[in-house]
Design a protein around this motif. Structure first.
Motif, PDB file in Angstrom:
ATOM      1  N   ALA A   1      -0.881  -3.535 -18.536  1.00 29.23           N
ATOM      2  CA  ALA A   1       0.056  -2.457 -18.231  1.00 29.23           C
ATOM      3  C   ALA A   1       1.241  -2.991 -17.435  1.00 29.23           C
ATOM      4  N   GLU A   2       2.338  -2.248 -17.477  1.00 30.05           N
ATOM      5  CA  GLU A   2       3.471  -2.526 -16.597  1.00 30.05           C
ATOM      6  C   GLU A   2       3.249  -1.740 -15.308  1.00 30.05           C
ATOM      7  N   VAL A   3       3.284  -2.420 -14.166  1.00 31.65           N
ATOM      8  CA  VAL A   3       2.859  -1.813 -12.907  1.00 31.65           C
ATOM      9  C   VAL A   3       3.968  -1.878 -11.867  1.00 31.65           C
ATOM     10  N   LEU A   4       4.274  -0.712 -11.290  1.00 30.94           N
ATOM     11  CA  LEU A   4       5.196  -0.605 -10.167  1.00 30.94           C
ATOM     12  C   LEU A   4       4.416  -0.009  -8.995  1.00 30.94           C
ATOM     13  N   VAL A   5       4.287  -0.750  -7.908  1.00 29.65           N
ATOM     14  CA  VAL A   5       3.568  -0.282  -6.721  1.00 29.65           C
ATOM     15  C   VAL A   5       4.570   0.292  -5.733  1.00 29.65           C
ATOM     16  N   VAL A   6       4.331   1.516  -5.307  1.00 32.11           N
ATOM     17  CA  VAL A   6       5.247   2.220  -4.412  1.00 32.11           C
ATOM     18  C   VAL A   6       4.561   2.416  -3.068  1.00 32.11           C
ATOM     19  N   THR A   7       5.210   1.976  -1.991  1.00 31.64           N
ATOM     20  CA  THR A   7       4.629   2.128  -0.664  1.00 31.64           C
ATOM     21  C   THR A   7       5.735   2.180   0.375  1.00 31.64           C
ATOM     22  N   ALA A   8       5.438   2.852   1.494  1.00 36.90           N
ATOM     23  CA  ALA A   8       6.421   2.919   2.570  1.00 36.90           C
ATOM     24  C   ALA A   8       6.494   1.606   3.328  1.00 36.90           C
ATOM     25  N   LYS A   9       5.379   0.924   3.470  1.00 38.57           N
ATOM     26  CA  LYS A   9       5.348  -0.360   4.181  1.00 38.57           C
ATOM     27  C   LYS A   9       4.265  -1.227   3.575  1.00 38.57           C
ATOM     28  N   ALA A  10       4.627  -2.402   3.166  1.00 39.36           N
ATOM     29  CA  ALA A  10       3.693  -3.288   2.477  1.00 39.36           C
ATOM     30  C   ALA A  10       3.144  -4.348   3.412  1.00 39.36           C
ATOM     31  N   ASP A  11       1.839  -4.569   3.336  1.00 39.65           N
ATOM     32  CA  ASP A  11       1.240  -5.713   4.007  1.00 39.65           C
ATOM     33  C   ASP A  11       1.807  -6.983   3.375  1.00 39.65           C
ATOM     34  N   PRO A  12       2.323  -7.911   4.191  1.00 33.01           N
ATOM     35  CA  PRO A  12       2.994  -9.103   3.627  1.00 33.01           C
ATOM     36  C   PRO A  12       2.113  -9.911   2.682  1.00 33.01           C
ATOM     37  N   GLU A  13       0.828 -10.050   3.024  1.00 31.76           N
ATOM     38  CA  GLU A  13      -0.054 -10.845   2.162  1.00 31.76           C
ATOM     39  C   GLU A  13      -0.262 -10.162   0.812  1.00 31.76           C
ATOM     40  N   ARG A  14      -0.474  -8.844   0.828  1.00 33.52           N
ATOM     41  CA  ARG A  14      -0.657  -8.139  -0.440  1.00 33.52           C
ATOM     42  C   ARG A  14       0.640  -8.131  -1.243  1.00 33.52           C
ATOM     43  N   ALA A  15       1.771  -8.025  -0.566  1.00 32.47           N
ATOM     44  CA  ALA A  15       3.054  -8.059  -1.269  1.00 32.47           C
ATOM     45  C   ALA A  15       3.222  -9.389  -1.994  1.00 32.47           C
ATOM     46  N   MET A  16       2.837 -10.464  -1.349  1.00 30.53           N
ATOM     47  CA  MET A  16       2.920 -11.787  -1.974  1.00 30.53           C
ATOM     48  C   MET A  16       1.976 -11.877  -3.176  1.00 30.53           C
ATOM     49  N   LEU A  17       0.764 -11.330  -3.027  1.00 22.38           N
ATOM     50  CA  LEU A  17      -0.194 -11.374  -4.122  1.00 22.38           C
ATOM     51  C   LEU A  17       0.264 -10.536  -5.314  1.00 22.38           C
ATOM     52  N   LEU A  18       0.959  -9.430  -5.041  1.00 22.47           N
ATOM     53  CA  LEU A  18       1.499  -8.630  -6.139  1.00 22.47           C
ATOM     54  C   LEU A  18       2.443  -9.464  -6.999  1.00 22.47           C
ATOM     55  N   GLU A  19       3.271 -10.227  -6.339  1.00 21.62           N
ATOM     56  CA  GLU A  19       4.218 -11.074  -7.085  1.00 21.62           C
ATOM     57  C   GLU A  19       3.462 -12.099  -7.917  1.00 21.62           C
ATOM     58  N   VAL A  20       2.381 -12.639  -7.342  1.00 24.88           N
ATOM     59  CA  VAL A  20       1.595 -13.650  -8.046  1.00 24.88           C
ATOM     60  C   VAL A  20       0.970 -13.071  -9.313  1.00 24.88           C
ATOM     61  N   ILE A  21       0.407 -11.853  -9.219  1.00 27.01           N
ATOM     62  CA  ILE A  21      -0.288 -11.280 -10.374  1.00 27.01           C
ATOM     63  C   ILE A  21       0.678 -10.675 -11.398  1.00 27.01           C
ATOM     64  N   GLY A  22       1.932 -10.423 -10.972  1.00 31.95           N
ATOM     65  CA  GLY A  22       2.920  -9.922 -11.925  1.00 31.95           C
ATOM     66  C   GLY A  22       3.197  -8.442 -11.850  1.00 31.95           C
ATOM     67  N   ALA A  23       2.891  -7.816 -10.711  1.00 28.28           N
ATOM     68  CA  ALA A  23       3.245  -6.418 -10.504  1.00 28.28           C
ATOM     69  C   ALA A  23       4.526  -6.346  -9.682  1.00 28.28           C
ATOM     70  N   GLU A  24       5.260  -5.258  -9.830  1.00 28.11           N
ATOM     71  CA  GLU A  24       6.504  -5.074  -9.085  1.00 28.11           C
ATOM     72  C   GLU A  24       6.235  -4.213  -7.862  1.00 28.11           C
ATOM     73  N   LEU A  25       6.884  -4.560  -6.752  1.00 27.76           N
ATOM     74  CA  LEU A  25       6.730  -3.813  -5.506  1.00 27.76           C
ATOM     75  C   LEU A  25       8.001  -3.040  -5.198  1.00 27.76           C
ATOM     76  N   LEU A  26       7.834  -1.747  -4.897  1.00 27.35           N
ATOM     77  CA  LEU A  26       8.929  -0.908  -4.428  1.00 27.35           C
ATOM     78  C   LEU A  26       8.561  -0.445  -3.027  1.00 27.35           C
ATOM     79  N   GLU A  27       9.221  -1.010  -2.023  1.00 26.52           N
ATOM     80  CA  GLU A  27       8.947  -0.693  -0.627  1.00 26.52           C
ATOM     81  C   GLU A  27      10.109   0.114  -0.072  1.00 26.52           C
ATOM     82  N   GLU A  28       9.808   1.367   0.279  1.00 26.67           N
ATOM     83  CA  GLU A  28      10.840   2.274   0.795  1.00 26.67           C
ATOM     84  C   GLU A  28      10.291   2.988   2.020  1.00 26.67           C
ATOM     85  N   ALA A  29      10.990   2.887   3.140  1.00 31.91           N
ATOM     86  CA  ALA A  29      10.521   3.532   4.371  1.00 31.91           C
ATOM     87  C   ALA A  29      10.493   5.048   4.226  1.00 31.91           C
ATOM     88  N   ASP A  30      11.451   5.598   3.485  1.00 28.61           N
ATOM     89  CA  ASP A  30      11.545   7.053   3.329  1.00 28.61           C
ATOM     90  C   ASP A  30      11.203   7.421   1.892  1.00 28.61           C
TER      91      ASP A  30
END
Length: 509
Positions: free
Chosen positions: A44-73
């Protein structure tokens, strides 16, 4: 039904075609990451949406090929989310059901699943799908899940505890060794999202709701909504619906549930059991449900004396043992196996854990008592208590708890940010009780101050009990940190770690 609705309804197997499906995953905690990792593996194509990302998980998302959308609001859908145009949203338990991004999904007609529904659809990844035993309740879930899984393993099955216990179900269903049965702890948040979509209807082998008391009302909005979510655990149960006969709400849930034909209602309780019940007769834990002659006979499982020797005789723990035994027996586990497991089983840290005994005073860490119902069970186990309580009350009423236990209290020490509710309750129901407050801004100061205050008033025969009746996140990372800091403060107060002879199992009844 739209084309995408038809496609989603047909996604009921690991071997279904998930390729190219656009999925937005809300949240990047342990559960959110397991969802993203699973969906990427499926293509699947995956976009993860979160207000604040744990740095380690954010790095792992990039490794596995998912996109991260981090927005405070996240009060409104970010432009990237709308451009992504998700065909499916999978929501983590931490997202409130009325979050603006879920309102947006509802308005545009986008399907919303929880991680449990996704895992149920994908449970055939490794060979034949494992049976699921589902457990919920306001308190006692983790102990019951661990006990049930341990009994199943001891009985020769490949079994694992998972779900809200800390191991995401999606990780369990992808384990290469595969399992015969998963014992799944389900929170009210997770249950809110189950059985909403065609093709994803959870159907557990056996199920249990251990108890119900007001909790998480800030998330669900009302007690009725919270109870309705918990009741879903019984839907489509195949073999046994296990309920607490001391809690009429759980029995009513079973009566109202749509189950698979032939599923039995099995109760547990601390009184004498009737046919199809688990209970206690003259200090003996009995099964009168899973035997041919249940109208005139019973099977002995263990005794209160044996449980006391193992530190498992507090009433609420005994209730959990009976529930776990009922679930294990529903799967065919022999009584002797259950007895052997109970001889060796020990409770988790921070669950009525005796820290030390000094000068006749027991110091007990029940930091896992994160709501009034759990604290009530803990307080009942001791006759004279210096109670350390407080934290985030999550919208629940503390008044009844204080009123019920005022007579057993020597004193109270209030911690946390929601002190006013406790202060007022003590003033109403225990006006002569010594009440101390810890007005500490720094986490490092909270428990040393609380322990010093408690130690100054406790007398021989008392129990200083940390049973906060509240969540911990106001001053601590979680209940475990709160408990660790309490234990460290107790040991520091007495000048070092307790030796092996200074403490024994609590064993309260």
């Amino acid at each position: 039904m739209t084309e995408i609705d038809e496609r989603l309804a047909g996604l009921t197997s690991w071997r279904s075609d998930w390729r190219g499906l656009r999925v937005a995953v809300y949240g990047l905690g342990v559960t959110g990451f397991s969802v993203a990792d699973t969906l990427v593996e499926l293509g699947a194509e995956v976009l993860v949406v979160t207000a604040k990302a744990d740095p380690e998980r954010a790095m792992l998302l990039e490794v596995i090929g998912a996109e991260l959308l981090e927005e405070a609001d996240l009060a409104a859908p970010p432009a990237r989310l709308t451009a992504f145009d998700p065909e499916l949203i999978v929501v983590s338990p931490g997202f409130h059901h009325d979050h603006p991004l879920l309102d947006w999904a509802d308005q545009r007609g986008t399907a919303v699943w929880g991680d449990i529904e996704l895992a149920w659809r994908l449970r055939d990844k490794v060979g034949s799908p494992a049976d699921w035993i589902a457990v919920t309740g306001t308190n006692g879930k983790t102990t019951t899940v661990q006990l049930t899984a341990t009994m199943l393993v001891a009985g020769g099955y490949r079994a694992a505890p998972c779900g809200n216990i800390g191991i995401p179900v999606l990780d369990a269903i992808r384990d290469p060794q595969g399992f015969d049965v998963l014992v799944v702890e389900l929170s009210s948040y997770q249950l809110h999202w189950v059985n909403r979509n065609r093709g994803g209807e959870l159907s557990p082998y056996s199920s249990a709701c251990l108890n119900i008391a007001d909790d998480h009302l800030d998330w669900h909005g009302s007690a009725d909504a919270y109870r309705a979510a918990k009741a879903k655990v019984y839907d489509n149960t195949q073999v046994a619906c296990v309920y607490n006969r001391a809690d009429p709400a759980t029995e009513q849930m079973v009566r109202d549930a749509e189950v698979i034909e032939g599923a039995r209602a099995i109760s547990f309780g601390l009184d004498v059991p009737g046919p199809s019940d688990f209970g206690i007769v003259d200090g003996i834990l009995c099964d009168r449900a899973f035997l041919d002659d249940r109208f005139t006979s019973a099977i002995e499982l263990t005794t209160i004396d044996e449980l006391r020797d193992a530190g498992l005789a507090a009433p609420h723990v005994v209730a959990n043992i009976l529930a776990a035994s009922a679930l294990a027996r529903s799967y065919g586990i022999a009584p002797g196996v259950i007895r052997d497991v109970l001889t060796a089983f020990r409770l988790d840290a921070h669950r009525i854990e005796l820290v030390r005994i000094e000068s006749g005073v027991s110091w007990v860490d029940d930091s896992k008592a994160t709501n009034p119902h759990a604290a009530d069970a803990s307080l009942r186990a001791y006759e004279s208590v210096v109670w350390v309580a407080g934290g985030l009350l999550k919208g629940v009423d503390i008044d009844d708890l204080v009123k019920r236990h005022a007579a057993r209290l020597r004193a109270a020490v209030i911690i946390g940010v929601d002190r006013e509710a406790l202060r007022s309750a003590f003033a109403r129901h225990a006006p002569g009780l010594p009440v101390y407050e810890v007005d500490a801004d720094e986490t490092d100061e909270v428990m040393p101050t609380a322990v010093k205050l408690a130690g100054g008033v406790a007398q021989s025969g008392d129990t200083v009990l940390l049973a906060p009746a509240a969540a911990s996140m106001d001053q601590f990372a979680d209940y475990a940190e709160r408990g660790r800091r309490f234990q460290a403060a107790v040991n520091e107060f007495f000048g070092g770690e307790a030796d092996e002879h200074s403490a024994s199992h609590p064993g309260g009844e």
